[in-house]
Design a protein around this motif. Structure first.
Motif: not given
Lengths: 456, 456
Positions: B32, B64-65, B78, B110
């Motif tokens: 992450w 946030n990937a 993502m 996601l």
């Protein structure tokens, strides 16, 4: 521990603040400062930022500390640094010394906190580890409900207007921010990139032992409102939009934007739009005084911008009608400003409790929904005034938008203004008894004065 | 999204890295990136820093990937930014564009992650919210145990030595750091405070669109090892210790320290101690080559410092004996350096997995317990070499210490060196096939060359 403030006045200031709070709440209050947060590994942390509510009542950015306020009394909870930390962090102030500096009635180690939180209200801090600690000790979620909500309203009432100590700090932040912007203007001539201008501005803030109150915006793409990239090269025809503000060591912020021509000289289209934004900026500031509705100031900016765009042949219609249909918001999509204090959007952690008068809520209108402040102004409030004009492709190229505003936007005329991506002019304005004081007035807004700095 | 790297080479580099990983582990790996962290309110965040392990295999600081690695394949997870974010953050690269830039075999939103984590190993990220997300999806705590521990060892093995792409970035960070230090030296003459010198140094880092790899140390109180205050005024007799390093946009770090005289000219006592530290620095670098034990380099520094202090009449005895009893550590209480890479203490988030050869653990000895690296060196490792001398009151005034070292420290002679609070000289040294390359060699260490910059 390094404390710049004079201890005497700090003690008095903090006493006044908590005595005022005691008149508003009939329950004990415990406020946590928060803790440092790891960046890429535990020992490599972001710079510590104490919770603003803690700073307001404790005055100092103490890490891993808490205070309890009840009936005007102040209890401090913190642990002395262990002896082993001296090697790495030097001698730090002991609990008892800190207690004396801030005028605490009594001071305990952190372990004492659990015996002192019963039926206390709190405000949740940003740091999640501390927030879990709050919930654990309080045996409930800290979440702005119940007595926490009452506390938030009480604190908002206090922090909405600034006392003398706060204003002194806010003026310091404003003065350094003015210097930073001047340095940015002066650096532009020899700068090749946005990054170099940003560096010249932040250097001033760092040299004055302050930090940036928020991530700087220094960009030739001013139409991206929160643009935190700095890799564009400067071209002679570009406008440079710089939104940069300093924060003092005890947390008080400034928030200033200027837009200038990289070459030192606007094109005629840039000049035209700049003059519209500046007219809005000046008119809004002139209108500020106690009991004026901030939303009316926002609408004044919107109307002046609409009028200006009509005069330039970009919009068609009566300015008031254009504002009523949110046509101004095609080019001025944000609010005219916000509260400023310990946070650059002051008390935004409380949602709209501080920003919106009780009973008011956000509008659904595109032209009003981003307005962060909707209250009658009061003396000693500090607000920003920051009208702007932007050509945001996602807004202007949206087919629905184009259809809706087909009759009021003269698209061919607008195309002539392609070299105006984004312009914003922002100052920090203190409401006074009979008008206002612009804390950032020393920074020029006129093209000529700015050009003199760029060409220095 | 702003990407400086050339896409072609990035794809190849990342493929090589994950193919090497595939030879070391027989389970899928999910890494992450982490998320932005709020400062004083939700929208006011610290600058985003992606997890270093993610950066190593994904190459870009995506927020946030997550990526999934298995058998040399790369899956990207993502979400595209929502349309509403365009107003505030501009157009950002879409998932499919990012996938192409990094050479992902496939890319999913996601939400797809939960179907792809079964039996995967991971490394816990620093961001607690993301860490909870990791645990939730994996249905276990991410905690460097079990297959996570195996993964940590495998990644450490890869990241211990640097490939060409990494070295290219590390050299960029080193070059900017050298410029920053030179700017600090040049700024000293007209600077009144530590903060002003810090500002001159960080300006260079910001102007080059890099960030600080760690909180800068710029202090006249060099004896406080991790001193992050900058409020002291500069006095003519002071030494200024500056430990400042840049980090490139993809996370690669430099870590450099120099100590210079505020006046441009050392006192004779400052000169004496500086020469001892410099002798240790030079000897350690000269000794670096593959298969040399890093602890032996540390002990070499300790021995040279002990010898130098004997020569100056501060210590009494045989240098080797003094080191064996940790007498050197009274003045040189930290390790001679550490790994350097994507983290300034590279992979310190893995505890001592990277720093310590398998089977080795930290010593209890005061003179060795802070040593962060204890392995035989290998070509393409990057290490810092940073001997120092400090007079830490908490160490030297400790009654037990004074009693223990009563016979070996000549306290009266030491008192003559009171104007030497702290000196450190630190460079970034790449182990080569037959020796070493000092990436920061362009920054002088000699008093004369530094004085020329201070007096420029």
């Amino acid at each position: 521990m390094h404390f710049a403030s004079s201890a005497t006045s700090l003690v008095g200031t903090l006493r006044d603040r908590r005595q005022k709070l005691a008149k508003l709440v009939n329950f004990p209050v415990v406020l946590w400062s928060g803790a440092t947060i790891s960046r890429n590994f535990a020992a490599n942390t972001f710079p510590f930022r104490a919770s603003s509510h803690f700073l307001y009542f404790a005055g100092l950015p103490l890490e891993n500390a808490a205070i309890r306020l009840e009936d005007g009394k102040l209890q401090l909870f913190m642990d002395d640094a262990p002896d082993s930390s001296t090697l790495w962090h030097g001698e730090t102030a002991k609990r008892e010394e800190v207690a004396e500096i801030i005028g605490a009635d009594v001071a305990y180690p952190l372990t004492g906190l659990k015996f002192n939180v019963y039926k206390s209200a709190t405000i949740p801090v940003q740091n999640i580890v501390t927030r879990e600690w709050q919930s654990k000790l309080l045996q409930r979620k800290a979440s702005l409900e119940g007595i926490d909500f009452k506390l938030a309203k009480a604190i908002a009432q206090l922090r909405l207007t600034h006392d003398d100590a706060a204003i002194e700090e806010l003026k310091k932040a404003a003065a350094v921010t003015v210097k930073a912007h001047k340095a940015g203007m002066t650096a532009t001539k020899n700068a090749k990139s946005e990054a170099e201008v940003r560096a010249a501005m932040e250097q001033v803030i760092i040299a004055n032992n302050m930090s940036c109150a928020y991530s700087s915006i220094v960009t030739v793409r001013g139409e991206v409102l929160h643009n935190n990239h700095y890799d564009n090269l400067l071209q002679p025809g570009d406008l440079l939009l710089a939104d940069v503000g300093a924060e003092t060591s005890t947390g008080w912020a400034a928030d200033v934007t200027r837009t200038w021509a990289v070459s030192g000289k606007f094109s005629s289209t840039q000049q035209d739009i700049y003059d519209v934004v500046l007219a809005a900026h000046d008119a809004c500031i002139a209108k500020i005084c106690p009991s004026v509705e901030y939303q009316d100031i926002h609408l004044l900016a919107a109307t002046i911008i609409a009028q200006g765009l009509v005069d330039l042949g970009i919009l068609r219609g009566i300015p008031e009608d254009l504002v009523a249909m949110d046509a101004h918001a095609l080019f001025f999509p944000h609010g005219v400003g916000h509260l400023l204090g310990l946070d650059v959007h002051d008390m935004e952690d409380l949602g709209d409790i501080a920003g919106y008068e009780e009973g008011r809520t956000r509008s659904d209108r595109f032209g009003l929904c981003y307005l962060r402040l909707n209250r009658p102004l009061r003396a000693k409030m500090l607000v920003t005034i920051e009208p702007g004009f932007y050509q945001v492709p996602a807004v202007l190229n949206n087919p629905d938008t184009r259809a809706k505003y087909q009759d009021v936007v003269k698209w061919e005329q607008l195309a002539k203004f392609a070299d105006v991506r984004g312009i914003r002019i922002e100052d920090d304005v203190l409401v006074t008894e009979n008008g206002s004081e612009v804390l950032t007035e020393a920074l020029p807004t006129s093209e000529d004065a700015i050009a003199n700095l760029v060409n220095e």
